[in-house]
Enzyme design. Structure first.
Site, PDB file in Angstrom:
ATOM      1  N   LEU A 331       0.004  -1.757 -12.719  1.00  0.00           N
ATOM      2  CA  LEU A 331      -0.263  -0.520 -11.981  1.00  0.00           C
ATOM      3  C   LEU A 331       1.019   0.161 -11.532  1.00  0.00           C
ATOM      4  CD1 LEU A 331      -3.196  -1.817  -9.741  1.00  0.00           C
ATOM      5  CD2 LEU A 331      -3.391  -0.304 -11.710  1.00  0.00           C
ATOM      6  N   ASP A 449      11.133   2.280   4.075  1.00  0.00           N
ATOM      7  CA  ASP A 449      11.103   2.866   2.731  1.00  0.00           C
ATOM      8  C   ASP A 449       9.878   3.755   2.552  1.00  0.00           C
ATOM      9  OD1 ASP A 449      12.158   3.361   0.252  1.00  0.00           O
ATOM     10  OD2 ASP A 449      11.311   1.580  -0.689  1.00  0.00           O
TER      11      ASP A 449
END
Length: 644
Positions: A331, A449
């Site tokens: 994915l 992040d």
């Protein structure tokens, strides 16, 4: 015989769900209890902000998740607020939310740090401590929490009516604590009056059976004193019971309490046992053996079997579920490893993230992170379903998000398919998730992040932040820490990229960049000509703001009306506020949530010009408190993080 037994067992275990029926004859919603506490607040504005945020969260859970019970909390800037709300199970979603809204309008008049309101259809309670979730009587402020109301009309045939209602109340008293959801709705016929009496009982979710039973006993003792009144209500901090000749739920919304009542259930078991004899014993042994085998195949002795719902899986099972980690099932890929689509138990689709740790102590560090994130549950944070840690194989089992990552809808194959309302809800959802990580959990967790590829979208485009568990949580009481760098080109706050200084304001900065990407449909690192030079997205947005040309930042695929243009302009200003330098000029995320909800921008406040980083060589010098922590230079991460 085995099939017959299986059907009987299924009937025994079946519980009614949350009905959405609106056909009812009695739509009253009387207020039967209200209390503003005495617990003082430190700062009324901070308290009001936290309470409003908590109540908004509760409403969204009731409305969006279609549940009858919800709890929420807001802990930012002191004056913490913990709250819970519960509707009666027979209500539709609309009636549940309507009752909740009525309660909120009552509670907002309170200026104390605790209070509650109880209606026929729902209750809301908030406190400055969370122990009341599991013990409603913990540190009760004041006395008189029990409420009893008897109707004015009385039955004309008292002995028969009293006997019928007494039996009905006795049955629900015994049955309610034994149901899985602590809820019962039942009716009885009073033949002498040719009437039907409706009764319901509900204990607060999260409490134990003993507390529920104690409250139900008190309810029975009180309500029987109402007889022969044709209606009565009892409410305590742990339960609510009501009976009436007027219907307040539908006949098809009743609970079959005969299967849960003590005497009846034992009699039924005895009849079944006598009928099937040895077949029953064989069947049960077979079921237990199969359950043991299945449990053993999924969980091993190498790790805890459950961490707040997170299941420990055997590596072989996850390997099989991903078809041996086939590239066809990938994915996404990123700095931490790869994410694979997996099918568990031949039906459940999940995402399996294979973590790559290449330093000593990595496994222990991974397991500590799992213990942390298994306790974090929020509608805008990706949920951990399970994990595996066998040898060097470190795996996380996560929710599968069918719409993948946000970046696909901004500049990928799905570009232009999100309208402004969807984009705004995504922005607000991300902000709520970050506020929970920063201010509403036991530890301050800095993601480090935040970027569009780490925002995943469900079927309804509800955003969920991924990879928050892979960051180090910030020690409580510290405004910032110097730490190993982990960030992505174009999203990283300047103080973190240049000096390694980490605080929650690093996430605020990255969130501001993501807002600009959502509004513009551009990558943060995309260069565009401006005058005699070229600009990255943040520089471009700032120049447009200074020249009052906000419209030039907006994605050309958006077809906005006048109101939406004004709204987007305010959100752009909020984004620029989030990217201000120095970091102290940036708001905390709970403040950002409030600004987004209220539609407020920076107003007349002069925005501080951001520090623009130039990334041409893609290498930035990073200073560290401990020179051994890493090299003196670190290349910024540019790959796409793991996305589902």
């Amino acid at each position: 015989m085995a099939v017959v037994l299986l059907v009987l067992l299924v009937l025994l275990l079946t519980e009614p769900g949350f009905s959405q029926t609106d056909n009812h004859d009695n739509d009253t919603n009387d207020r039967i209890g209200f209390f503003c506490g005495r617990n003082a607040v430190t700062s009324l504005p901070n308290f009001a902000k936290n309470r409003n945020a908590t109540l908004n969260d509760l409403r969204m859970q009731l409305l969006s998740n279609r549940v009858v019970y919800a709890k929420a909390q807001a802990l930012s800037a002191g004056d913490p607020v913990f709250a819970a709300a519960q509707c009666r199970n027979y209500l539709s979603v609309d009636r549940c939310v309507a009752c909740f809204d009525a309660g909120v309008s009552e509670l907002t008049n309170c200026s104390a740090a605790n209070g509650y309101v109880i209606f026929d259809n729902c209750f809301i309670r908030y406190e400055d401590f969370d122990e009341f979730y599991t013990d409603p009587y913990f540190m009760m402020d004041g006395t008189g929490s029990q409420y009893l109301s008897c109707g004015n009309n009385q039955s004309t045939s008292r002995p028969t009516f009293n006997q019928g209602v007494d039996g009905l109340l006795s049955n629900i008293k015994d049955a309610t604590p034994k149901t899985s959801n602590y809820y019962v709705a039942s009716i009885t016929q009073v033949t002498s009056e040719n009437a039907t009496v409706y009764a319901t009982a509900q204990c607060i979710a999260n409490i134990n059976q003993t507390i529920c039973q104690t409250c139900m006993n008190a309810a029975y003792d009180k309500l029987t004193t109402c007889l022969p009144s044709t209606q009565g209500r009892f409410s305590d901090m742990a339960c609510f019971v009501r009976y009436s000749e007027l219907p307040f739920f539908d006949d098809n919304q009743t609970t079959d309490i005969t299967t849960v009542l003590k005497g009846h259930s034992r009699k039924l078991v005895a009849i079944v046992a006598a009928a099937v004899g040895g077949v029953v014993l064989f069947f049960l042994i077979l079921v237990l053996w199969l359950f043991y085998r299945r449990k053993k195949s999924k969980k091993t002795a190498q790790g805890p079997s459950d961490l707040n719902g997170a299941v420990y899986y055997d590596y072989k099972d996850l390997k099989l579920a991903t078809d041996n980690f086939s590239q066809a099932n990938v994915l996404g890929k990123g700095g931490f490893g790869e994410v694979f689509k997996a099918i568990l138990d031949d039906k459940n689709i999940v995402a399996v993230k294979r973590i790559q740790v290449q330093h000593a102590g990595g496994k222990e560090e991974f397991e500590n992170e799992v213990k942390l994130i298994s306790n974090i549950q929020h509608r805008n944070l990706l949920r951990l379903l399970g994990w595996s840690s066998q040898g060097s194989h470190l795996l996380l089992v996560l929710e599968y998000m069918p719409n993948g990552s946000l970046d696909r809808f901004l500049w990928g194959a799905q570009r232009g398919t999100l309208d402004w309302n969807q984009r705004y809800e995504i922005i607000l959802g991300i902000a709520r998730g970050l506020a929970h990580l920063h201010d509403e959990f036991h530890f301050k967790i800095v993601h480090r992040d935040i970027k569009s590829s780490n925002i995943l979208l469900g079927d309804d485009f509800r955003p969920k932040i991924a990879d928050f568990g892979l960051a180090r949580f910030q020690p409580e009481g510290q405004s910032h820490v110097s730490t190993r760098f982990a960030g992505t080109l174009g999203y990283t706050a300047p103080e973190y990229a240049l000096q390694g200084i980490l605080s929650d304001k690093v996430d605020t900065y990255s969130f501001g960049i993501v807002i600009l990407e959502i509004i513009s449909g551009r990558r943060s690192t995309e260069l565009r000509p401006y005058g005699s030079s070229t600009c990255y997205l943040l520089e471009d947005a700032w120049e447009m703001y200074e020249n009052t040309k906000h419209i030039n930042v907006i994605d050309e695929t958006l077809n906005l009306n006048k109101y939406e243009h004004e709204h987007v302009t305010k959100i752009i200003e909020i984004a620029l506020l989030c990217t201000s330098s120095p970091a102290s000029d940036r708001p905390i995320m709970s403040e950002v949530v409030s600004m987004l909800q209220e539609g407020k921008s920076s107003g007349k406040i002069q925005l501080t010009r951001p520090t623009f980083l130039r990334y041409e060589d893609r290498r930035i010098r990073i200073s560290h408190a401990n020179p051994k922590d890493m090299d003196t230079t670190q290349e910024l991460q540019t790959d796409t993080e793991m996305t589902n």
